[in-house]
Design a protein around this motif. Structure first.
Motif, mmCIF file in Angstrom:
data_model
loop_
_atom_site.group_PDB
_atom_site.id
_atom_site.type_symbol
_atom_site.label_atom_id
_atom_site.label_comp_id
_atom_site.label_asym_id
_atom_site.label_seq_id
_atom_site.Cartn_x
_atom_site.Cartn_y
_atom_site.Cartn_z
ATOM 1 N N PHE A 171 0.831 -1.201 0.000
ATOM 2 C CA PHE A 171 0.000 0.000 0.000
ATOM 3 C C PHE A 171 0.867 1.253 0.000
ATOM 4 O O PHE A 171 0.622 2.194 -0.771
ATOM 5 C CB PHE A 171 -0.912 -0.011 1.228
ATOM 6 N N SER A 172 1.893 1.282 0.843
ATOM 7 C CA SER A 172 2.777 2.446 0.924
ATOM 8 C C SER A 172 3.527 2.651 -0.381
ATOM 9 O O SER A 172 3.677 3.785 -0.860
ATOM 10 C CB SER A 172 3.775 2.283 2.072
ATOM 11 N N LEU A 173 3.984 1.546 -0.966
ATOM 12 C CA LEU A 173 4.714 1.638 -2.227
ATOM 13 C C LEU A 173 3.818 2.143 -3.354
ATOM 14 O O LEU A 173 4.227 2.979 -4.159
ATOM 15 C CB LEU A 173 5.291 0.268 -2.592
ATOM 16 N N THR A 174 2.586 1.660 -3.397
ATOM 17 C CA THR A 174 1.639 2.119 -4.424
ATOM 18 C C THR A 174 1.390 3.616 -4.304
ATOM 19 O O THR A 174 1.388 4.345 -5.301
ATOM 20 C CB THR A 174 0.311 1.350 -4.296
ATOM 21 N N LYS A 175 1.171 4.092 -3.075
ATOM 22 C CA LYS A 175 0.946 5.517 -2.851
ATOM 23 C C LYS A 175 2.157 6.343 -3.267
ATOM 24 O O LYS A 175 2.036 7.394 -3.910
ATOM 25 C CB LYS A 175 0.615 5.771 -1.382
ATOM 26 N N ALA A 176 3.355 5.866 -2.902
ATOM 27 C CA ALA A 176 4.575 6.604 -3.227
ATOM 28 C C ALA A 176 4.793 6.674 -4.735
ATOM 29 O O ALA A 176 5.138 7.743 -5.272
ATOM 30 C CB ALA A 176 5.773 5.941 -2.549
ATOM 31 N N LEU A 177 4.569 5.558 -5.433
ATOM 32 C CA LEU A 177 4.754 5.546 -6.877
ATOM 33 C C LEU A 177 3.688 6.378 -7.587
ATOM 34 O O LEU A 177 3.955 7.001 -8.615
ATOM 35 C CB LEU A 177 4.741 4.099 -7.386
ATOM 36 N N ASN A 178 2.485 6.390 -7.049
ATOM 37 C CA ASN A 178 1.433 7.237 -7.621
ATOM 38 C C ASN A 178 1.783 8.720 -7.492
ATOM 39 O O ASN A 178 1.542 9.511 -8.400
ATOM 40 C CB ASN A 178 0.097 6.954 -6.940
ATOM 41 N N ARG A 179 2.360 9.086 -6.348
ATOM 42 C CA ARG A 179 2.787 10.479 -6.160
ATOM 43 C C ARG A 179 3.916 10.830 -7.107
ATOM 44 O O ARG A 179 3.966 11.943 -7.657
ATOM 45 C CB ARG A 179 3.230 10.696 -4.711
ATOM 46 N N LEU A 180 4.837 9.876 -7.310
ATOM 47 C CA LEU A 180 5.932 10.114 -8.254
ATOM 48 C C LEU A 180 5.404 10.299 -9.667
ATOM 49 O O LEU A 180 5.840 11.199 -10.394
ATOM 50 C CB LEU A 180 6.907 8.931 -8.204
ATOM 51 N N GLU A 181 4.446 9.472 -10.045
ATOM 52 C CA GLU A 181 3.848 9.588 -11.375
ATOM 53 C C GLU A 181 3.153 10.941 -11.543
ATOM 54 O O GLU A 181 3.277 11.604 -12.585
ATOM 55 C CB GLU A 181 2.840 8.455 -11.586
ATOM 56 N N LEU A 182 2.415 11.376 -10.506
ATOM 57 C CA LEU A 182 1.729 12.660 -10.560
ATOM 58 C C LEU A 182 2.725 13.806 -10.682
ATOM 59 O O LEU A 182 2.499 14.770 -11.433
ATOM 60 C CB LEU A 182 0.861 12.839 -9.313
ATOM 61 N N LYS A 183 3.842 13.707 -9.958
ATOM 62 C CA LYS A 183 4.870 14.741 -10.029
ATOM 63 C C LYS A 183 5.472 14.821 -11.424
ATOM 64 O O LYS A 183 5.699 15.914 -11.958
ATOM 65 C CB LYS A 183 5.967 14.448 -9.005
ATOM 66 N N ILE A 184 5.706 13.653 -12.038
ATOM 67 C CA ILE A 184 6.251 13.635 -13.400
ATOM 68 C C ILE A 184 5.257 14.258 -14.368
ATOM 69 O O ILE A 184 5.632 15.041 -15.250
ATOM 70 C CB ILE A 184 6.590 12.180 -13.812
ATOM 71 N N ARG A 185 3.968 13.932 -14.208
ATOM 72 C CA ARG A 185 2.959 14.515 -15.080
ATOM 73 C C ARG A 185 2.884 16.028 -14.933
ATOM 74 O O ARG A 185 2.729 16.762 -15.918
ATOM 75 C CB ARG A 185 1.589 13.877 -14.785
ATOM 76 N N ARG A 186 2.996 16.522 -13.695
ATOM 77 C CA ARG A 186 2.965 17.957 -13.480
ATOM 78 C C ARG A 186 4.165 18.636 -14.100
ATOM 79 O O ARG A 186 4.054 19.730 -14.690
ATOM 80 C CB ARG A 186 2.902 18.258 -11.981
ATOM 81 N N ASN A 187 5.333 17.991 -13.989
ATOM 82 C CA ASN A 187 6.531 18.557 -14.590
ATOM 83 C C ASN A 187 6.445 18.611 -16.108
ATOM 84 O O ASN A 187 7.066 19.485 -16.739
ATOM 85 C CB ASN A 187 7.764 17.750 -14.169
ATOM 86 N N ARG A 188 5.677 17.701 -16.664
ATOM 87 C CA ARG A 188 5.489 17.684 -18.121
ATOM 88 C C ARG A 188 4.259 18.471 -18.549
ATOM 89 O O ARG A 188 3.884 18.467 -19.723
ATOM 90 C CB ARG A 188 5.368 16.240 -18.603
ATOM 91 N N GLY A 189 3.603 19.128 -17.582
ATOM 92 C CA GLY A 189 2.446 19.953 -17.897
ATOM 93 C C GLY A 189 1.221 19.168 -18.285
ATOM 94 O O GLY A 189 0.378 19.670 -19.054
#
Length: 229
Positions: free
Chosen positions: A209-227
């Motif tokens: 569960f913790s890993l899924t949440k962390a990877l989801n946040r990383l994915e969201l951060k990458i998407r934000r950086n790419r606009g």
């Protein structure tokens, strides 16, 4: 249950270390990370081969992927356990046997995830790159794969979480991972198997569960950086 946690929490976390080999949750994470790192480049090669314009390459890679996906992971672990020493002439530890088996197994599944990402890229992009003089390899490496890998991040995340759970199969070849450590605790306390394996289930759940949440946040951060979010 609290008494078991207080007395054996180190066994769940690191096995017998430092008085013995590293094990428990620490070894589970190490095996999962190594398997993923080793399987990812193989998966990319298999995915590219699956969509290759060269028919023999496409057929051979398809047969390999379908074969691995069609057998249980446990059977693959047993094959690696007996075949690798016979093929190499050297004794191979359970740790590396499990890493090898999970690498092969996860590469087959990850390749299908990546292949779906490649086929989702509009054909016009590939045609435009080829019309500008780019070779098939250059087009795939510079245009298609970067987009495909980004698009399939959620699927790759799920596969990594699945890898963590599949490390528990190492128990059958005496790899001192988390499930093996829990069984050692159960052999000591003897009369409380329900509590011991409830703790084991809770650890797996919290980790995944913790890993899924962390990877989801990383994915969201990458998407934000790419606009894109």
């Amino acid at each position: 249950m609290l008494e078991i946690i207080q007395q054996y929490w180190l066994t769940f976390l690191i096995g017998q270390y430092p008085n013995g080999p590293l094990g428990g949750l620490a070894l589970t994470v190490i095996i999962a990370v190594l398997s993923l790192l080793c399987s990812l480049p193989i998966a990319i090669l298999l995915a590219v081969a699956r969509v290759s314009p060269y028919r023999p390459v496409r057929y051979l890679s398809t047969a390999l992927v379908q074969f691995v996906r069609g057998i249980p992971a446990l059977m693959l672990i047993f094959w690696c356990y007996f075949v690798i020493p016979m093929a190499t002439g050297y004794a191979v530890s359970g740790f590396w046997t499990l890493v090898c088996a999970l690498t092969i197994y996860e590469a087959a599944y990850l390749s299908e995830v990546i292949r779906s990402g490649i086929q989702a890229i509009p054909a016009g992009q590939t045609e435009a790159a080829r019309s500008l003089g780019g070779s098939y390899g250059l087009t795939m490496r510079s245009v298609v794969l970067p987009q495909a890998l980004f698009n399939v991040l959620p699927g790759m995340t799920s596969q990594f979480v699945s890898t963590i759970k599949e490390t528990s199969l190492g128990y059958v070849i005496a790899v001192n991972e988390l499930t093996f450590a829990a069984n050692q605790v159960n052999n000591i306390v003897l009369t409380q198997p329900l509590q011991v394996f409830a703790i084991l289930a809770a650890i797996y759940f919290l980790l995944c569960f913790s890993l899924t949440k962390a990877l989801n946040r990383l994915e969201l951060k990458i998407r934000r950086n790419r606009g894109m979010a």
